[in-house]
Write an enzyme that holds these catalytic residues in place. Structure first.
Site, PDB file in Angstrom:
ATOM      1  CE  LYS A  53      35.021   5.141  24.467  1.00 51.85           C
ATOM      2  NZ  LYS A  53      36.386   4.825  24.882  1.00 51.85           N
ATOM      3  CD  GLN A  97      37.963   1.661  25.235  1.00 48.41           C
ATOM      4  OE1 GLN A  97      37.655   2.591  24.501  1.00 48.41           O
ATOM      5  NE2 GLN A  97      37.621   1.629  26.508  1.00 48.41           N
ATOM      6  CG  ASP A 120      40.628   8.751  25.298  1.00 44.87           C
ATOM      7  OD1 ASP A 120      39.565   9.164  25.791  1.00 44.87           O
ATOM      8  OD2 ASP A 120      40.819   7.574  24.962  1.00 44.87           O
TER       9      ASP A 120
HETATM   10  N1  GUN Z   1      39.085   2.760  29.375  1.00 41.27           N
HETATM   11  C1  GUN Z   1      38.284   3.175  30.387  1.00 41.27           C
HETATM   12  N2  GUN Z   1      37.920   4.469  30.203  1.00 41.27           N
HETATM   13  C2  GUN Z   1      38.490   4.864  29.054  1.00 41.27           C
HETATM   14  C3  GUN Z   1      38.475   6.101  28.335  1.00 41.27           C
HETATM   15  O1  GUN Z   1      37.869   7.103  28.710  1.00 41.27           O
HETATM   16  N3  GUN Z   1      39.192   6.108  27.190  1.00 41.27           N
HETATM   17  C4  GUN Z   1      39.887   5.034  26.752  1.00 41.27           C
HETATM   18  N4  GUN Z   1      40.573   5.158  25.629  1.00 41.27           N
HETATM   19  N5  GUN Z   1      39.934   3.897  27.385  1.00 41.27           N
HETATM   20  C5  GUN Z   1      39.228   3.807  28.535  1.00 41.27           C
END
Ligand code: GUN
Length: 285
Positions: A53, A97, A120
Site C-alpha cells: 500500500k 490493517q 476501507d
Molecule cells: N486485511 C485483509 N484485507 C484487508 C483490507 O482490505 N483492509 C484492511 N485494513 N485489512 C485487511
C-alpha cells in the site's frame, strides 16, 4: 468454450494511471492527499500488504504515513492515535490493517475512525450505509470485484451469485453489492451443508475462504464466472488462490488468476477511496 482470464493487474494499472493524474491536479491546487495506515503486531502477511500500500501511494503521489505498534500495545494507545488522526486536517484516509492481535477488540478500534476518513469502509457507519443502499466508502476488495465484472461486461442482474466466506472485509459487503446489482445471492460459510450442491448452481462464484485448491472443477458449473479472492502461500513459497485453477479454468467462461486478479484491484480501489475522501473533505464533491 474458451476461458477469459480476468486481468486485474492490467485494469488496476489503468485505474492507477487515472488516479495519478487526478492527484497531480489536486497538488497543483495545493491539496496533498494523505493516507494513514495503522499496523499492530508482527503479522508477516499484514506487513507485506502494508508495504505494498505504501509503495502504491508513492507511485501515485499520495502521501502515506505508516504507524507501527508492537504486539503488546493496548487499545487505548491505538484509540488515542485514531482520534488525533481524525482531528488532523492533513490526513484524508485512515486504515487499520486487519487482523488485529487477539487482545484488541476490533469493534472498539474500527468505530473510532471518522467515517469520512474510513477508506476501507469498515466502520459501522459505512457498513450501515452500504446495507441501506446509500454507500459512502465501499470496502476495497468487493468494490474491485464489481468493477472488474463491469469492465468485462459480465451480466449480474438475475444471475445466481454464490459467495463463500462471511467476513466484513469481503463476503458480507460483496454479497450486498451483488444484491444491489440484482443478482440472487447465496452467502455460504464454514457451516454450510452440502456446499457443492450450491456452488454447482452458481453463475458467478466468489470464493474467499483461505484454503488452497478448495474449489475443484466438480464443484463448478460449466461456463460459470469464478472470482478467486484467496491468497495462500504454499510450502514452496508460491502464492495460490482458493480455486484449483488449472482444472477449473477448463470448465468456466471467466476466472481471476492468483496472483494478478483480485489483489491488484483491491489496492487500486484503496487509492480511489483515498482520492474520494480527499475530494469530499476539500468540498470538491
Ligand atoms: N486485511 C485483509 N484485507 C484487508 C483490507 O482490505 N483492509 C484492511 N485494513 N485489512 C485487511
Amino acid at each position: 468454450m474458451s476461458v477469459t482470464l480476468m486481468n486485474g493487474k492490467f485494469i488496476a494499472s489503468i485505474i492507477k494511471e487515472d488516479i495519478k493524474i487526478e492527484v497531480e491536479e489536486l497538488k497543483r491546487k495545493g491539496i496533498n492527499p494523505c493516507l494513514a495506515v495503522i499496523l499492530v503486531g508482527d503479522n508477516k502477511a499484514s506487513e507485506k500488504y502494508v508495504s505494498l500500500k505504501e509503495k502504491t501511494c508513492k507511485e501515485l503521489g499520495i502521501k502515506s504515513l505508516i504507524f507501527n505498534f508492537s504486539n503488546e500495545t493496548g487499545e487505548e494507545d491505538i484509540v488515542n492515535l485514531i482520534e488525533e488522526l481524525n482531528r488532523n486536517d492533513s490526513i484524508n484516509g485512515i486504515l487499520i490493517q486487519l487482523p488485529l492481535p487477539k487482545h484488541i477488540n476490533q469493534h472498539t478500534i474500527l468505530q473510532k475512525i471518522d467515517p469520512f476518513k474510513d477508506v476501507d469502509g469498515f466502520t459501522p457507519y459505512c457498513l450501515g450505509r452500504l446495507l441501506m443502499d446509500n454507500p459512502l466508502f465501499i470496502p476495497c476488495t468487493p468494490k474491485g470485484i464489481i468493477r472488474m465484472l463491469n469492465i468485462y461486461e459480465i451480466e449480474i442482474e438475475r444471475k445466481s451469485a454464490v459467495v463463500i466466506g462471511r467476513s466484513i472485509i469481503v463476503g458480507k459487503p460483496l454479497s450486498l453489492l451483488l444484491l444491489r446489482k440484482n443478482a440472487t445471492v447465496t452467502l455460504c460459510h464454514s457451516k454450510t451443508n452440502r456446499l457443492e450442491d450450491i456452488t454447482k448452481k452458481a453463475d458467478i462464484l466468489c470464493v474467499a475462504i483461505g484454503k488452497p485448491n478448495f474449489i475443484t472443477a466438480e464443484m463448478v458449473k460449466e461456463g460459470a464466472v469464478v472470482i478467486d479472492i484467496g491468497v495462500n502461500i504454499t510450502d514452496d513459497g508460491k502464492v495460490v488462490g482458493d480455486v484449483e485453477f488449472e482444472k477449473v479454468k477448463e470448465k468456466v467462461s471467466y476466472i481471476t488468476p492468483v496472483p494478478g486478479g483480485v489483489g491488484p484491484m483491491t489496492i487500486a480501489m484503496l487509492m480511489e477511496n483515498t482520492l474520494y475522501a480527499t475530494k469530499i473533505q476539500k468540498g470538491l464533491i
